[in-house]
Design a protein around this motif. Structure first.
Motif, PDB file in Angstrom:
ATOM      1  N   ASN A  16      19.697   3.920 -22.867  1.00  0.00           N
ATOM      2  CA  ASN A  16      18.591   4.117 -23.580  1.00  0.00           C
ATOM      3  C   ASN A  16      18.616   4.222 -25.169  1.00  0.00           C
ATOM      4  OD1 ASN A  16      17.069   4.235 -21.059  1.00  0.00           O
ATOM      5  ND2 ASN A  16      17.223   6.683 -21.136  1.00  0.00           N
ATOM      6  N   ASP A  17      18.993   3.157 -25.591  1.00  0.00           N
ATOM      7  CA  ASP A  17      18.862   2.852 -27.006  1.00  0.00           C
ATOM      8  C   ASP A  17      19.838   3.898 -27.922  1.00  0.00           C
ATOM      9  OD1 ASP A  17      16.881   1.272 -26.958  1.00  0.00           O
ATOM     10  OD2 ASP A  17      15.399   2.724 -26.804  1.00  0.00           O
TER      11      ASP A  17
ATOM     12  N   THR B 106      30.121  11.923 -28.519  1.00  0.00           N
ATOM     13  CA  THR B 106      29.183  11.407 -29.639  1.00  0.00           C
ATOM     14  C   THR B 106      28.240  10.587 -29.295  1.00  0.00           C
ATOM     15  OG1 THR B 106      30.713   9.691 -30.740  1.00  0.00           O
ATOM     16  CG2 THR B 106      31.102  11.955 -31.532  1.00  0.00           C
ATOM     17  N   LYS B 107      27.191  10.795 -29.880  1.00  0.00           N
ATOM     18  CA  LYS B 107      25.932   9.904 -29.540  1.00  0.00           C
ATOM     19  C   LYS B 107      25.150   9.245 -30.813  1.00  0.00           C
ATOM     20  CE  LYS B 107      21.397  10.879 -27.449  1.00  0.00           C
ATOM     21  NZ  LYS B 107      20.546  11.890 -26.771  1.00  0.00           N
ATOM     22  N   ARG B 108      25.032   8.133 -30.840  1.00  0.00           N
ATOM     23  CA  ARG B 108      24.737   7.362 -32.080  1.00  0.00           C
ATOM     24  C   ARG B 108      23.323   6.469 -31.676  1.00  0.00           C
ATOM     25  NH1 ARG B 108      24.875   2.368 -34.284  1.00  0.00           N
ATOM     26  NH2 ARG B 108      26.158   1.513 -32.697  1.00  0.00           N
ATOM     27  N   ASN B 109      22.245   7.009 -32.556  1.00  0.00           N
ATOM     28  CA  ASN B 109      21.015   5.978 -32.212  1.00  0.00           C
ATOM     29  C   ASN B 109      21.149   4.738 -33.056  1.00  0.00           C
ATOM     30  OD1 ASN B 109      18.342   5.092 -32.928  1.00  0.00           O
ATOM     31  ND2 ASN B 109      17.607   6.918 -32.221  1.00  0.00           N
ATOM     32  N   ILE B 110      21.069   3.859 -32.004  1.00  0.00           N
ATOM     33  CA  ILE B 110      21.358   2.503 -32.415  1.00  0.00           C
ATOM     34  C   ILE B 110      20.516   2.061 -33.666  1.00  0.00           C
ATOM     35  CG2 ILE B 110      21.426   0.021 -31.740  1.00  0.00           C
ATOM     36  CD1 ILE B 110      22.180   0.993 -28.910  1.00  0.00           C
TER      37      ILE B 110
ATOM     38  N   THR C  19      18.725   4.089 -35.793  1.00  0.00           N
ATOM     39  CA  THR C  19      18.855   4.643 -37.226  1.00  0.00           C
ATOM     40  C   THR C  19      20.226   4.887 -37.614  1.00  0.00           C
ATOM     41  OG1 THR C  19      18.972   6.841 -35.974  1.00  0.00           O
ATOM     42  CG2 THR C  19      16.599   6.109 -36.549  1.00  0.00           C
ATOM     43  N   ASN C  20      21.137   4.528 -36.855  1.00  0.00           N
ATOM     44  CA  ASN C  20      22.588   4.721 -36.993  1.00  0.00           C
ATOM     45  C   ASN C  20      22.994   6.360 -37.178  1.00  0.00           C
ATOM     46  OD1 ASN C  20      24.973   3.356 -37.056  1.00  0.00           O
ATOM     47  ND2 ASN C  20      25.290   3.632 -39.131  1.00  0.00           N
TER      48      ASN C  20
END
Length: 672
Positions: free
Chosen positions: A92-93, A128-132, A134-135
């Motif tokens: 989910n992105d 860790t979780k990275r928003n694709i 907004t980085n």
């Protein structure tokens, strides 16, 4: 969820760091990993499962998680050692990086490498979780919750599975697992969670209501809450016990088949099967005799107490002195029996017995000093003597027949013990057969206990429900509470209505999902299976395969495997369609009905013939955006290679080495 990369470090057979990049998408979405038997195919699948969930390894020697070659090198070099699995995936992105490690410390004082004893407690895990878009990266604190939200542990066997045991989903005992998985994957669990939360809210409202009304209503609500809590626990226990029973029954069938197929136990097992069948029939007959005895006592037990009244009446009937007439029956006896609805023996009175007692009571009430009526009653009571004799004869007969059955049962059980001892003696030098015999006895005992427990739980739940119904009827009759109580009562009623509405919506949604899934399964099944077998999904989510006339058929191992694969592929494909169509347009990702799931399979072609291997290989890449196949050369070459080669995006080979000092170890090499 899409797998992007896994890095395995000193895990089981895998020495050093080994990396796999996974293919995905609508084109070349297949990653193939070639490995011969013993090279670590199952360990690779297990590494993914351990990386996600950290559970105990379902492999031989599960405590041996560190690579043996790495252990010896660390000991020689007096260095610490780690084993680790790092998984990179998208959902989910967001891009996630999950790393699970175990550390082994070198003890310089004693010159040994201390491997951790408790491998669950000593794990270290980072996510860790990275928003694709907004980085922006975030470190997840509640890792277990996040992982189970994305891919719940209960569902992992659907997406990380061993092809050689994949046929279990086509069996009846798996319907509970299938139903729960469908709910999770199709968004139905949201309804269950909402209903559960509402139930808790209703309990809290009842507690509040109970504080503001008279004690009678308060006590009833408190009792209802206690009963609901008790029923929830018993239902959970019932579900778990049924699962245990299904597993035990499945294991028992496997053991019996193994004993029938073993040369040293085949003859004994056939005899043993007949004995067990005879024992079951004898026990049923024994129970039937007890049931007949109870019915006889319920209908005619009053005859056992008729001797004294008859003798007293005979004395009265032969005297002309009306003043000497005595009461033969205590005036409260029959009314008490009718009021309680039970015989003196404690058994429930039947309709015919109640009618007989009412007639006798009326005769006693209307008893007259008339000689004719006295003679008539005397004649009627005289018939009791004949009935009493017959009553005792029947009791004697039933007791005797039960004793005969008991002796027969003892003889059969003795024969069974003898045949089991002979089986053990005959197979004492054959470890596998001896273990099977001992295990079978243990499993049978577990089945008997589970069946008894299920019967008791069902009875307890029924008793609780009856008490709840009675209390709810009593509560509904209580009126005129305080103003606060009225508001709380309205809130309670509203919450109950919403709960009932959600239950109705859940049933409607389940019906829709079941219909869509059944159609998808039929389509997938027709593409995978050569034979034109009709397949359907029952209300209990059992997969039923029948012949053209609707009769049930026995499936081969390969056909059962394809049946399970059809279910898994269908549900993965359906959830992907939901995501593509963006059904629901939910703002919260937890409310989204669709999702993408990978299919990671170890040896999916082993039990299939050439035609079915070709069919599965052709259609497998169509079922999911990502397919990972771990396969031996013999399973891959030929029709499988031809059918799936053009969909391969990544290819790897498991290189197995043998070292005289450190034993075997495996490395992963990409095939260009």
């Amino acid at each position: 969820m899409i797998l992007k990369q896994v890095i395995i470090e000193n895990f089981r057979q895998y020495y050093g760091q080994n990396t796999i990049e996974f293919a995905h998408g609508s084109g070349k979405n297949v990653t193939v990993i070639h490995g011969e038997n013993g090279s670590g195919k199952t360990a690779l699948l297990t590494a993914l499962i351990w990386g996600f969930y950290g559970r105990e390894l379902k492999l031989p020697n599960p405590e041996s998680i560190f690579n043996n070659k790495a252990v010896q090198e660390s000991t020689k070099n007096q260095e610490d050692l780690i084993t680790a699995v790092q998984i990179k995936f998208e959902h989910n992105d967001y891009e996630y990086v999950l790393r699970r490690t175990l550390h082994a410390k070198f003890d310089h004082e004693h010159n040994i490498l201390n491997l951790p004893k408790n491998k669950t407690i000593n794990q270290k895990i980072e996510l860790t979780k990275r928003n694709i878009d907004t980085n922006q990266s975030t470190k997840i604190k509640d890792i277990s919750y996040e992982i189970n939200r994305i891919l719940p542990y209960k569902l992992h066997t659907f997406f990380f599975f061993d092809g050689e045991r994949m046929d279990h989903l086509g069996k009846k005992e798996a319907y509970t697992e299938i139903r729960d998985s469908i709910k999770r994957m199709m968004g139905l669990e949201l309804f269950d969670n909402s209903i559960e939360h509402l139930s808790k809210t209703i309990i809290k409202l009842r507690d509040e209501v109970s504080k503001n009304v008279k004690s009678e209503l308060s006590d009833k609500y408190l009792r209802i809450n206690q009963l609901e809590d008790e029923k929830i626990k018993k239902k959970q226990e019932l579900t778990e016990t049924r699962q245990e029973l299904a597993a035990a029954q499945s294991e028992l069938k496997s053991i019996e088949n193994a004993l029938r197929n073993g040369e040293e136990t085949r003859t004994f097992q056939v005899t043993r099967d007949h004995l067990i069948e005879s024992i079951t029939e004898t026990k049923n007959a024994f129970d039937e005799k007890l049931k007949e005895l109870r019915i006889l006592l319920s209908r005619s037990s009053h005859l056992a107490f008729s001797t004294l009244p008859i003798k007293r009446f005979q004395r009265i009937a032969h005297t002309n002195d009306q003043s000497t007439i005595e009461k033969l029956i205590h005036p409260d006896l029959i009314p008490t029996l009718l009021s309680n609805g039970k015989c003196l023996c404690g058994h429930e009175l039947e309709t015919t017995t109640i009618a007989s007692l009412e007639e006798v009571q009326q005769e006693v009430i209307n008893l007259s000093s008339s000689k004719n009526e006295m003679d008539q009653l005397y004649f009627q009571l005289s018939g009791w003597e004949v009935a009493r004799t017959h009553f005792y004869t029947e009791i004697k007969r039933l007791v005797g027949e039960r004793e005969e059955l008991r002796e027969t049962l003892r003889g059969l059980e003795e024969e069974l013990r003898e045949i089991e001892e002979r089986m053990k003696a005959n197979s004492r030098n054959i470890e596998n057969s001896s273990n099977l015999i001992e295990r079978e006895s243990s499993v049978r005992t577990a089945i008997v206990k589970a069946e008894a427990n299920i019967e008791n739980l069902i009875r307890s739940i029924d008793d609780i429900s009856k008490e709840e119904d009675l209390l709810n009827k009593e509560v509904s009759k209580l009126t005129k509470a305080e103003e606060r109580q009225l508001k709380l009562q309205l809130a309670l009623e509203s919450a109950t209505k919403v709960k009932n509405t959600l239950i109705g919506l859940l049933k409607l949604r389940e019906s829709q999902v079941k219909t869509e899934l059944e159609e998808k399964i039929k389509l997938t099944y027709s593409q995978l299976l050569r034979k034109d077998y009709p397949i359907s999904l029952t209300d209990n989510y059992e997969l039923l395969v029948s012949d053209v006339n609707g009769g049930s058929i026995g499936l081969s191992q390969g056909e059962s495997q394809i049946t399970s694969l059809a279910f898994i592929g269908a549900i993965v494909d359906l959830t992907r369609e939901y995501k593509d169509k963006e059904k629901g347009h939910a703002l919260d990702e937890d409310l989204k009905l669709g999702n993408i799931f990978p299919l990671v399979m170890d040896s999916p072609f082993g039990a299939l013939d050439a035609d079915h291997r070709s069919r599965v290989a052709t259609n497998l890449p169509k079922l999911s955006d990502q397919v990972v196949v771990i396969v031996s050369t013999s399973q891959w070459r030929g029709e499988v290679d031809e059918a799936i080669n053009h969909r391969i995006g990544k290819s790897y080979k498991l290189l197995n080495y043998t070292n005289g000092d450190t034993g075997e170890y495996t490395e992963i090499a990409e095939v260009m």
